[in-house]
Design a protein around this motif. Structure first.
Motif, PDB file in Angstrom:
ATOM      1  N   LEU A   4       9.230  26.747 -13.801  1.00 42.06           N
ATOM      2  CA  LEU A   4      10.331  26.338 -14.680  1.00 42.06           C
ATOM      3  C   LEU A   4      11.380  27.443 -14.795  1.00 42.06           C
ATOM      4  N   ILE A   5      11.430  28.311 -13.781  1.00 41.22           N
ATOM      5  CA  ILE A   5      12.394  29.413 -13.784  1.00 41.22           C
ATOM      6  C   ILE A   5      13.822  28.890 -13.707  1.00 41.22           C
ATOM      7  N   THR A  59      20.882  19.338 -22.303  1.00 42.72           N
ATOM      8  CA  THR A  59      20.584  18.833 -20.953  1.00 42.72           C
ATOM      9  C   THR A  59      19.205  19.318 -20.489  1.00 42.72           C
ATOM     10  N   ASN A  60      19.148  20.094 -19.421  1.00 37.24           N
ATOM     11  CA  ASN A  60      17.856  20.451 -18.835  1.00 37.24           C
ATOM     12  C   ASN A  60      17.465  21.912 -19.030  1.00 37.24           C
ATOM     13  N   ILE A  61      18.178  22.633 -19.889  1.00 37.29           N
ATOM     14  CA  ILE A  61      17.887  24.045 -20.118  1.00 37.29           C
ATOM     15  C   ILE A  61      17.442  24.258 -21.562  1.00 37.29           C
ATOM     16  N   ILE A 106      13.733  28.062 -20.065  1.00 39.78           N
ATOM     17  CA  ILE A 106      12.983  27.055 -19.309  1.00 39.78           C
ATOM     18  C   ILE A 106      13.997  26.081 -18.740  1.00 39.78           C
ATOM     19  N   VAL A 107      13.827  25.695 -17.464  1.00 41.79           N
ATOM     20  CA  VAL A 107      14.730  24.722 -16.851  1.00 41.79           C
ATOM     21  C   VAL A 107      13.905  23.615 -16.191  1.00 41.79           C
ATOM     22  N   THR A 108      14.113  22.384 -16.623  1.00 41.73           N
ATOM     23  CA  THR A 108      13.448  21.250 -15.985  1.00 41.73           C
ATOM     24  C   THR A 108      14.256  20.805 -14.765  1.00 41.73           C
ATOM     25  N   HIS A 109      13.572  20.127 -13.836  1.00 42.28           N
ATOM     26  CA  HIS A 109      14.240  19.818 -12.564  1.00 42.28           C
ATOM     27  C   HIS A 109      13.501  18.717 -11.807  1.00 42.28           C
TER      28      HIS A 109
END
Length: 340
Positions: A5-6, A281-283, A318-321
């Motif tokens: 999740l980097i 959003t995703n962060i 944390i970054v989702t992807h």
């Protein structure tokens, strides 16, 4: 199962994307003879209602090219103190363009039209740098993937026009903002002189960013890209990935956002977490309690198969992807709830 999740840059091409890449029609893009590159550039330009676009190896090179077009040595660029072009592009504003940055103390990487106007140096006062560009970043990375208020962007656009300044958007994660806010590329194309968008973050491509502008600007960008060493040959294999992503990976960004918000809700319940920034959003940006050592915390997670990134002073991200699956999501939630 390792959970990374980097960043959303860690994704790998899907089987369908790889198939599109293998089937790409390619040529020599340095001579503008790569069919897949030409198609992608035209496609993105049309999406934003602009005349032209240019493929770049990286978002940093696309941003730096735009800045160089908008400025002369000695000029000044207005941006937020947390802007990517200032913090994470290797000092390129000064090295590549001989320009400096006028930093605005905004909120979560965003600022107001009033702040932008106040930051403009008087053009007839030759003791100070000549302000020539206002640059925004949407979503704002260090602001936790924050989305700008479009009304405020319109107001800043008015300020830029009134003072005859360039207006650039670092839209590395603009796709996330469009999905979250229900906005369109055309809305942004009408306001900004130059826009950079990234294909290798939320959209899951292996490489690539696009700079979008009018024909004259893109012609200038082509020369600067050459100077910076960004010309590639059969890059159509990469462009095919971008075309596939634009057709298939934009709407699914909403799933990344939903997972990020669920992670944030879980973190807020933990005693070791001091604060979780608002999640658009995703962060996810969060802070550890003062008595928790950041490096020890990260090493503990690493031993459990989870990779996060520390930003210093107890601040983590944390970054989702695309590659963060539902199975990984449930496993991660279980770890942070039951282990930490």
């Amino acid at each position: 199962m390792r959970i990374n999740l980097i960043s959303d840059t860690v994704t790998k091409p899907t089987p369908q994307m790889l198939k599109a890449m293998f089937e790409a029609k390619v040529g020599d893009d340095v001579f503008k003879k790569d069919e897949s590159i030409n198609y992608l550039e035209q496609k993105v330009a049309e999406m934003f209602g602009k005349e032209a676009a240019l493929f770049f190896p990286s978002g940093t090179m696309a941003n730096q090219t735009a800045i160089k077009i908008h400025t002369n040595p000695g000029d000044q660029v207005i941006c937020d103190k947390d802007a990517h072009i200032y913090n994470y592009e290797g000092g390129g504003v000064s090295f590549n363009s001989g320009a400096s940055c006028k930093l605005i103390d905004g909120h979560r990487g965003m600022f107001t039209a009033e702040q932008a106007k106040a930051a403009i140096n008087p053009p007839d006062f030759y003791h100070s740098p000549l302000t020539s560009l206002i640059a925004l970043e949407n979503t704002a990375n260090r602001g936790g993937g924050a989305c700008w208020d479009f009304d405020e962007i319109e107001k800043i656009h008015t300020v830029a026009r009134e003072h005859e300044l360039g207006f650039h958007l670092d839209g590395a994660r603009l796709w996330n903002a469009l999905v979250e806010k229900g906005e369109t590329p055309e809305q942004y194309g009408k306001l900004f002189d130059t826009i950079s968008v990234c294909l290798s973050k939320g959209l899951g491509c292996p490489v690539g960013s696009i700079l979008i502008a009018d024909e004259e600007t893109i012609y200038k960008a082509l020369r600067i890209r050459k100077i910076l060493g960004g010309g590639m040959r059969q890059a159509g294999y990469l462009a095919a990935a971008g075309t596939y992503a634009l057709d298939n990976h934009i709407t699914r960004l909403a799933a990344d956002h939903a997972k990020a918000k669920e992670i944030g809700q879980t973190l807020e319940k933990l005693a070791i977490i001091k604060k979780v920034e608002p999640i658009d959003t995703n962060i996810i940006i969060f802070y550890l309690q003062d008595d928790i050592d950041e490096q020890s915390f990260l090493k503990k997670l690493e031993a459990l198969g989870i990779d996060l990134i520390g930003m210093g002073s107890g601040k983590l991200r944390i970054v989702t992807h695309l590659d963060y699956t539902s199975e990984m999501h449930q496993a991660f939630l279980k770890v942070i709830q039951n282990v930490l």
